[in-house]
Design an enzyme around this catalytic site. Structure first.
Site, PDB file in Angstrom:
ATOM      1  N   SER A  30      48.635 -59.738 -14.647  1.00 47.18           N
ATOM      2  CA  SER A  30      47.918 -59.777 -13.363  1.00 47.18           C
ATOM      3  C   SER A  30      48.714 -60.449 -12.243  1.00 47.18           C
ATOM      4  CB  SER A  30      46.562 -60.456 -13.533  1.00 47.18           C
ATOM      5  OG  SER A  30      45.729 -59.649 -14.315  1.00 47.18           O
ATOM      6  N   THR A  75      39.168 -63.694 -17.584  1.00 47.50           N
ATOM      7  CA  THR A  75      39.388 -62.794 -18.706  1.00 47.50           C
ATOM      8  C   THR A  75      38.996 -63.500 -19.995  1.00 47.50           C
ATOM      9  OG1 THR A  75      40.969 -61.263 -19.686  1.00 47.50           O
ATOM     10  CG2 THR A  75      41.890 -63.345 -18.881  1.00 47.50           C
ATOM     11  N   LYS A  79      34.412 -64.229 -19.817  1.00 51.51           N
ATOM     12  CA  LYS A  79      33.699 -63.267 -18.957  1.00 51.51           C
ATOM     13  C   LYS A  79      32.175 -63.419 -18.973  1.00 51.51           C
ATOM     14  CE  LYS A  79      37.163 -59.600 -18.971  1.00 51.51           C
ATOM     15  NZ  LYS A  79      37.428 -58.164 -19.139  1.00 51.51           N
ATOM     16  N   ASP A 115      35.773 -53.966 -14.127  1.00 53.39           N
ATOM     17  CA  ASP A 115      36.391 -53.262 -15.265  1.00 53.39           C
ATOM     18  C   ASP A 115      35.904 -51.813 -15.383  1.00 53.39           C
ATOM     19  OD1 ASP A 115      38.043 -55.297 -16.221  1.00 53.39           O
ATOM     20  OD2 ASP A 115      36.496 -56.131 -17.528  1.00 53.39           O
ATOM     21  N   GLY A 140      33.536 -47.576 -29.907  1.00 55.68           N
ATOM     22  CA  GLY A 140      33.465 -49.017 -29.670  1.00 55.68           C
ATOM     23  C   GLY A 140      32.249 -49.375 -28.833  1.00 55.68           C
ATOM     24  N   ALA A 141      31.759 -50.594 -29.039  1.00 56.13           N
ATOM     25  CA  ALA A 141      30.576 -51.064 -28.296  1.00 56.13           C
ATOM     26  C   ALA A 141      30.747 -52.539 -27.935  1.00 56.13           C
ATOM     27  CB  ALA A 141      29.323 -50.846 -29.137  1.00 56.13           C
ATOM     28  N   GLY A 142      31.980 -52.947 -27.671  1.00 56.25           N
ATOM     29  CA  GLY A 142      32.259 -54.340 -27.300  1.00 56.25           C
ATOM     30  C   GLY A 142      32.139 -54.545 -25.801  1.00 56.25           C
ATOM     31  N   GLY A 143      32.754 -55.623 -25.311  1.00 57.24           N
ATOM     32  CA  GLY A 143      32.640 -55.978 -23.900  1.00 57.24           C
ATOM     33  C   GLY A 143      33.175 -54.906 -22.975  1.00 57.24           C
ATOM     34  N   GLY A 255      45.552 -46.930 -20.821  1.00 56.93           N
ATOM     35  CA  GLY A 255      44.824 -48.063 -20.257  1.00 56.93           C
ATOM     36  C   GLY A 255      45.432 -48.672 -19.006  1.00 56.93           C
TER      37      GLY A 255
HETATM   38  P1  NAP Z   1      35.610 -56.675 -28.042  1.00 58.90           P
HETATM   39  O1  NAP Z   1      34.471 -57.046 -27.176  1.00 58.90           O
HETATM   40  O2  NAP Z   1      36.118 -57.648 -29.063  1.00 58.90           O
HETATM   41  O3  NAP Z   1      35.199 -55.302 -28.796  1.00 58.90           O
HETATM   42  C1  NAP Z   1      36.055 -54.729 -29.759  1.00 58.90           C
HETATM   43  C2  NAP Z   1      35.497 -53.383 -30.218  1.00 58.90           C
HETATM   44  O4  NAP Z   1      36.451 -52.798 -31.112  1.00 58.90           O
HETATM   45  C3  NAP Z   1      34.171 -53.488 -30.997  1.00 58.90           C
HETATM   46  O5  NAP Z   1      33.411 -52.326 -30.762  1.00 58.90           O
HETATM   47  C4  NAP Z   1      34.680 -53.528 -32.448  1.00 58.90           C
HETATM   48  O6  NAP Z   1      33.721 -53.076 -33.386  1.00 58.90           O
HETATM   49  C5  NAP Z   1      35.831 -52.559 -32.386  1.00 58.90           C
HETATM   50  N1  NAP Z   1      36.822 -52.780 -33.431  1.00 58.90           N
HETATM   51  C6  NAP Z   1      37.691 -53.826 -33.524  1.00 58.90           C
HETATM   52  N2  NAP Z   1      38.453 -53.688 -34.631  1.00 58.90           N
HETATM   53  C7  NAP Z   1      38.059 -52.529 -35.233  1.00 58.90           C
HETATM   54  C8  NAP Z   1      38.474 -51.835 -36.409  1.00 58.90           C
HETATM   55  N3  NAP Z   1      39.459 -52.306 -37.187  1.00 58.90           N
HETATM   56  N4  NAP Z   1      37.866 -50.668 -36.707  1.00 58.90           N
HETATM   57  C9  NAP Z   1      36.871 -50.178 -35.913  1.00 58.90           C
HETATM   58  N5  NAP Z   1      36.427 -50.795 -34.803  1.00 58.90           N
HETATM   59  C10 NAP Z   1      37.024 -51.962 -34.459  1.00 58.90           C
HETATM   60  O7  NAP Z   1      36.904 -56.300 -27.183  1.00 58.90           O
HETATM   61  P2  NAP Z   1      36.950 -55.644 -25.714  1.00 58.90           P
HETATM   62  O8  NAP Z   1      37.056 -56.711 -24.704  1.00 58.90           O
HETATM   63  O9  NAP Z   1      35.834 -54.655 -25.628  1.00 58.90           O
HETATM   64  O10 NAP Z   1      38.375 -54.886 -25.743  1.00 58.90           O
HETATM   65  C11 NAP Z   1      38.554 -53.717 -26.504  1.00 58.90           C
HETATM   66  C12 NAP Z   1      39.896 -53.056 -26.198  1.00 58.90           C
HETATM   67  O11 NAP Z   1      39.926 -52.677 -24.822  1.00 58.90           O
HETATM   68  C13 NAP Z   1      41.123 -53.951 -26.425  1.00 58.90           C
HETATM   69  O12 NAP Z   1      42.131 -53.158 -27.000  1.00 58.90           O
HETATM   70  C14 NAP Z   1      41.511 -54.384 -25.025  1.00 58.90           C
HETATM   71  O13 NAP Z   1      42.901 -54.637 -24.923  1.00 58.90           O
HETATM   72  C15 NAP Z   1      41.143 -53.137 -24.227  1.00 58.90           C
HETATM   73  N6  NAP Z   1      40.887 -53.445 -22.816  1.00 58.90           N
HETATM   74  C16 NAP Z   1      41.699 -52.869 -21.868  1.00 58.90           C
HETATM   75  C17 NAP Z   1      41.499 -53.122 -20.517  1.00 58.90           C
HETATM   76  C18 NAP Z   1      42.388 -52.483 -19.490  1.00 58.90           C
HETATM   77  O14 NAP Z   1      42.395 -52.941 -18.331  1.00 58.90           O
HETATM   78  N7  NAP Z   1      43.085 -51.406 -19.818  1.00 58.90           N
HETATM   79  C19 NAP Z   1      40.470 -53.991 -20.117  1.00 58.90           C
HETATM   80  C20 NAP Z   1      39.638 -54.565 -21.096  1.00 58.90           C
HETATM   81  C21 NAP Z   1      39.872 -54.281 -22.449  1.00 58.90           C
HETATM   82  P3  NAP Z   1      32.641 -54.088 -34.058  1.00 58.90           P
HETATM   83  O15 NAP Z   1      31.531 -54.222 -33.069  1.00 58.90           O
HETATM   84  O16 NAP Z   1      32.234 -53.417 -35.310  1.00 58.90           O
HETATM   85  O17 NAP Z   1      33.363 -55.388 -34.289  1.00 58.90           O
END
Ligand code: NAP
Length: 290
Positions: A30, A75, A79, A115, A140-143, A255
């Site tokens: 950043s 970050t 967040k 985001d 995926g269903a994370g942040g 990304g």
């Molecule tokens: P997060 O909140 O920790 O969520 C992670 C997600 O990935 C959850 O849905 C998790 O499933 C799933 N997951 C993790 N390991 C897995 C595996 N081995 N098999 C299957 N599912 C798996 O993380 P986040 O903040 O959402 O970030 C997710 C990704 O987005 C990262 O790679 C991050 O670098 C990327 N990202 C990119 C940007 C950008 O600007 N390009 C911005 C933000 C994030 P469970 O719920 O089952 O744990």
């Protein structure tokens, strides 16, 4: 999005102080991106990395006011936690449940989430100008997924299918926002039919991220030929999912565009002027070559 009030702040207050708070923060791109943007805009200022541990977050937010920062990005892991220290939360950020951008307007702190809107802007600009009526599968269903799915609902998609390793999170999210769009939550085992009929497939999981660059978030046989495949991961810039999809004639989207556009929206909140998106993108790309 831009306001005269923000432009006036720039002129009245001299050098613009900006930064990003996270833990860890050493690898953030950043500062490189935003400092290049400030220079291109001719705005005197600086954007600095701020290593803030969770126990120091409240004081760090107070310091924005004490030190006269115009704003910061926040970050991982701050967040969600940061929201309780702000005066106002933008409606979109409140729905998503996370803030990544804080604006200091004369001592009043407002939290935004750029985001999801940054991601959708990039997806539309780079590969898929029209999302209306499209069948979209989100892995995926994370942040990050929450921000993106919320922004996608504004595009009137045909259907959004959320697939997650922990199926309950996907199902709950689909229920929470079911009134905003036609949505379903699925387990990985149930996902094949939805993926087969997808127009747009989006990976928001961390599967395939450095150093596990050979991993795929779904069986490659499931990916239909010729669709749009998008991956939030930007390290590496071209993930295994995107390589496999390109070989199937898919349009691919990495990304980097999301990263640049979430930063562009944040910069526009702080400065009140259009962000130099091409300059920001080039600065990040160059930093990968160092
Ligand atoms: P997060 O909140 O920790 O969520 C992670 C997600 O990935 C959850 O849905 C998790 O499933 C799933 N997951 C993790 N390991 C897995 C595996 N081995 N098999 C299957 N599912 C798996 O993380 P986040 O903040 O959402 O970030 C997710 C990704 O987005 C990262 O790679 C991050 O670098 C990327 N990202 C990119 C940007 C950008 O600007 N390009 C911005 C933000 C994030 P469970 O719920 O089952 O744990």
């Amino acid at each position: 999005m831009k306001s005269t009030q923000q432009s006036e702040f720039t002129m009245a207050s001299g050098a613009m102080l900006l930064g990003v708070m996270g833990d860890p923060i050493i690898h953030t791109k950043s500062p490189i991106m935003h400092n290049a943007a400030l220079k291109a805009l001719g705005i005197e200022g600086n954007y600095v990395p701020l290593h803030i541990k969770p126990e120091g977050l409240e004081k760090a937010i107070q310091a924005i006011l004490t030190l006269g920062f115009r704003g910061v990005n926040v970050t991982i892991p701050h967040k969600v936690e940061v929201m309780k220290y702000l005066d106002h939360i933008d409606e979109g950020a409140a729905k998503v449940g996370a803030v990544n951008t804080i604006v200091n307007n004369n001592g009043v702190l407002t939290g935004y989430n750029t985001d999801g809107i940054g991601y959708v802007r990039s997806l539309k600009e780079e590969v898929c100008p029209e999302l209306r009526g499209k069948n979209i599968v989100v892995l995926g269903a994370g942040g990050a997924a929450r921000g993106i799915i919320h922004a996608l609902t504004a595009e009137q998609p045909g259907q959004i299918s959320i697939v997650n390793r922990t199926a309950s999170k996907a199902i709950e999210l689909a229920q929470e926002w079911g009134s905003l769009a036609n949505m379903q939550g699925l387990s990985e085992a149930e996902a094949q039919a939805a993926v087969n009929s997808a127009d747009v497939l989006i990976n928001t999981t961390s599967v395939g991220m450095h150093p596990n660059v050979g991993e795929l978030p779904l069986p490659k046989e499931w990916i239909p030929e010729g669709i749009v495949v998008s991956d939030l991961i930007y390290n590496p810039l071209m993930t295994e999912l995107l390589h496999v999809s390109a070989r199937k004639g898919c349009s691919t989207h990495g990304g980097l565009g999301m990263f640049v556009n979430q930063g562009a929206y944040a910069l526009e909140y702080w400065t009140g002027v259009d962000a130099p998106v091409a300059v920001m993108r080039e600065a990040v790309l160059q930093s990968f070559k160092l």
